[in-house]
Design an enzyme around this catalytic site. Structure first.
Site, mmCIF file in Angstrom:
data_model
loop_
_atom_site.group_PDB
_atom_site.id
_atom_site.type_symbol
_atom_site.label_atom_id
_atom_site.label_comp_id
_atom_site.label_asym_id
_atom_site.label_seq_id
_atom_site.Cartn_x
_atom_site.Cartn_y
_atom_site.Cartn_z
ATOM 1 N N LYS A 13 0.836 -1.214 0.000
ATOM 2 C CA LYS A 13 0.000 0.000 0.000
ATOM 3 C C LYS A 13 0.867 1.260 0.000
ATOM 4 O O LYS A 13 0.602 2.199 -0.739
ATOM 5 C CB LYS A 13 -0.933 0.019 1.231
ATOM 6 C CG LYS A 13 -1.943 -1.112 1.265
ATOM 7 C CD LYS A 13 -2.957 -0.951 2.391
ATOM 8 C CE LYS A 13 -2.352 -1.049 3.769
ATOM 9 N NZ LYS A 13 -1.829 -2.373 4.136
ATOM 10 N N ARG A 88 -9.604 0.482 8.592
ATOM 11 C CA ARG A 88 -9.116 -0.870 8.853
ATOM 12 C C ARG A 88 -10.169 -1.721 9.567
ATOM 13 O O ARG A 88 -9.919 -2.889 9.826
ATOM 14 C CB ARG A 88 -7.901 -0.781 9.744
ATOM 15 C CG ARG A 88 -6.692 -1.457 9.032
ATOM 16 C CD ARG A 88 -5.528 -1.145 9.584
ATOM 17 N NE ARG A 88 -4.324 -1.774 9.581
ATOM 18 C CZ ARG A 88 -3.200 -1.177 9.205
ATOM 19 N NH1 ARG A 88 -3.219 0.018 8.686
ATOM 20 N NH2 ARG A 88 -2.069 -1.797 9.338
ATOM 21 N N ARG A 127 11.701 -6.982 5.088
ATOM 22 C CA ARG A 127 11.633 -5.521 4.974
ATOM 23 C C ARG A 127 12.576 -4.846 5.967
ATOM 24 O O ARG A 127 12.714 -5.280 7.097
ATOM 25 C CB ARG A 127 10.195 -5.078 5.230
ATOM 26 C CG ARG A 127 9.971 -3.605 4.985
ATOM 27 C CD ARG A 127 8.616 -3.354 4.430
ATOM 28 N NE ARG A 127 7.626 -3.194 5.472
ATOM 29 C CZ ARG A 127 6.357 -2.878 5.244
ATOM 30 N NH1 ARG A 127 5.934 -2.700 4.025
ATOM 31 N NH2 ARG A 127 5.517 -2.745 6.230
ATOM 32 N N ARG A 162 11.419 -3.098 11.886
ATOM 33 C CA ARG A 162 10.448 -2.484 12.787
ATOM 34 C C ARG A 162 10.048 -3.454 13.896
ATOM 35 O O ARG A 162 10.043 -4.665 13.687
ATOM 36 C CB ARG A 162 9.188 -2.095 11.989
ATOM 37 C CG ARG A 162 9.256 -0.722 11.410
ATOM 38 C CD ARG A 162 8.185 -0.408 10.401
ATOM 39 N NE ARG A 162 6.865 -0.987 10.611
ATOM 40 C CZ ARG A 162 5.855 -0.823 9.766
ATOM 41 N NH1 ARG A 162 6.006 -0.094 8.685
ATOM 42 N NH2 ARG A 162 4.692 -1.375 9.989
ATOM 43 N N ARG A 173 -0.555 -9.585 13.088
ATOM 44 C CA ARG A 173 -1.091 -8.566 12.167
ATOM 45 C C ARG A 173 -1.913 -9.216 11.065
ATOM 46 O O ARG A 173 -2.943 -8.691 10.651
ATOM 47 C CB ARG A 173 0.054 -7.751 11.552
ATOM 48 C CG ARG A 173 0.609 -6.723 12.527
ATOM 49 C CD ARG A 173 1.956 -6.232 12.067
ATOM 50 N NE ARG A 173 1.883 -5.327 10.953
ATOM 51 C CZ ARG A 173 2.929 -5.019 10.174
ATOM 52 N NH1 ARG A 173 4.104 -5.558 10.407
ATOM 53 N NH2 ARG A 173 2.801 -4.177 9.186
HETATM 54 P P1 AMP Z 1 0.779 0.116 8.976
HETATM 55 O O1 AMP Z 1 2.038 0.867 8.787
HETATM 56 O O2 AMP Z 1 -0.373 0.670 8.168
HETATM 57 O O3 AMP Z 1 0.931 -1.375 8.784
HETATM 58 O O4 AMP Z 1 0.333 0.323 10.508
HETATM 59 C C1 AMP Z 1 1.168 -0.069 11.571
HETATM 60 C C2 AMP Z 1 0.323 -0.276 12.838
HETATM 61 O O5 AMP Z 1 -0.338 0.938 13.188
HETATM 62 C C3 AMP Z 1 -0.775 -1.311 12.699
HETATM 63 O O6 AMP Z 1 -0.311 -2.638 12.907
HETATM 64 C C4 AMP Z 1 -1.740 -0.865 13.795
HETATM 65 O O7 AMP Z 1 -1.256 -1.205 15.080
HETATM 66 C C5 AMP Z 1 -1.642 0.662 13.683
HETATM 67 N N1 AMP Z 1 -2.634 1.208 12.720
HETATM 68 C C6 AMP Z 1 -2.381 1.834 11.539
HETATM 69 N N2 AMP Z 1 -3.517 2.220 10.942
HETATM 70 C C7 AMP Z 1 -4.525 1.836 11.759
HETATM 71 C C8 AMP Z 1 -5.954 1.929 11.680
HETATM 72 N N3 AMP Z 1 -6.566 2.506 10.635
HETATM 73 N N4 AMP Z 1 -6.664 1.415 12.708
HETATM 74 C C9 AMP Z 1 -6.079 0.828 13.776
HETATM 75 N N5 AMP Z 1 -4.746 0.690 13.904
HETATM 76 C C10 AMP Z 1 -3.964 1.195 12.911
#
Ligand code: AMP
Length: 215
Positions: A13, A88, A127, A162, A173
């Protein structure tokens, strides 16, 4: 143009959002990036979000909606935006509909990036991210390694894995994605503006989305 990007963690994404942002000159809004920055700066939101993120759990909807309400009102969103990692959950999608109705706008397209699970695990475990908070460039030790091992090509800072990219957090996740986020595919299919694309090669995906938007 207003676009939502759906897809499992590791579906690409962020990469696709970046390409679209440059093509259409509209902001990429990544809740993950906003939260990581809040954690680094140890803000109230960051302190609340950190433990959820480390475990690979979703941050509660109330925190996320507070962030997004503010963000979508910023002037740079007037021309459009690319939502990356939001919504999400179904409640987030419902709330987003309400915010958009209040702003008198609709989204043009919801792109679902479809990647097989084994490929996702391979991508996430390989990654690496630049440790410099102002850079945060993303590499992949298999498909997109840096020129010098362990160092960022752009700013020279060390590359790190990370916290939420350990095997355990990744498994969590993916389970969270299947349970809470994948139902959004059906949600947007019913709304009639879902475009699913097999997401193995980012340039191909990018071109397919641009073509679809020009139809
Ligand atoms: P990402 O970089 O989009 O994979 O997000 C990293 C982490 O941030 C996720 O595993 C969640 O813990 C949190 N996160 C990001 N976006 C959301 C969302 N829209 N709703 C809830 N948690 C989020």
């Amino acid at each position: 143009m207003r676009l939502i990007l759906l897809g499992a963690p590791g579906a690409g994404k962020g990469t696709i959002a970046n390409l679209l942002m440059n093509e259409f000159s509209i902001p990429q809004i990544s809740t993950g990036d906003i939260l990581r920055s809040a954690v680094r700066q140890a803000t109230e939101i960051g302190k609340k979000a950190e433990e959820y993120m480390k475990r690979g759990d979703l941050v509660p909807d109330t925190i996320i909606m507070g962030i997004m309400e503010d963000r979508l009102l910023q002037p740079d969103c007037q021309k459009g935006f690319i939502l990356d990692g939001f919504p999400r959950t179904i409640p987030q999608a419902d709330e987003l509909k309400k915010i958009m109705a209040r702003l008198d706008i609709t989204q043009d397209i919801v792109v679902n990036l479809d990647v097989p699970e084994d490929e996702i695990i391979r991508r996430l475990t390989s990654r690496r991210t630049c440790s410099n908070p102002d850079c945060q460039a993303i590499y992949n030790v298999i498909s997109m390694p840096p020129k010098k091992e362990g160092l960022c090509d752009i700013c020279g800072s060390p590359l790190i894995q990370r916290d939420d990219e350990t095997e355990e957090a990744i498994k969590n996740r993916l389970e969270t994605y299947l349970e809470k986020t994948a139902p959004l595919i059906e949600f947007y299919r019913k709304e009639g503006n879902l475009f699913t694309v097999k997401a193995l090669q980012s340039q191909t995906v990018f071109k397919e989305i641009v073509k679809k938007l020009k139809e």
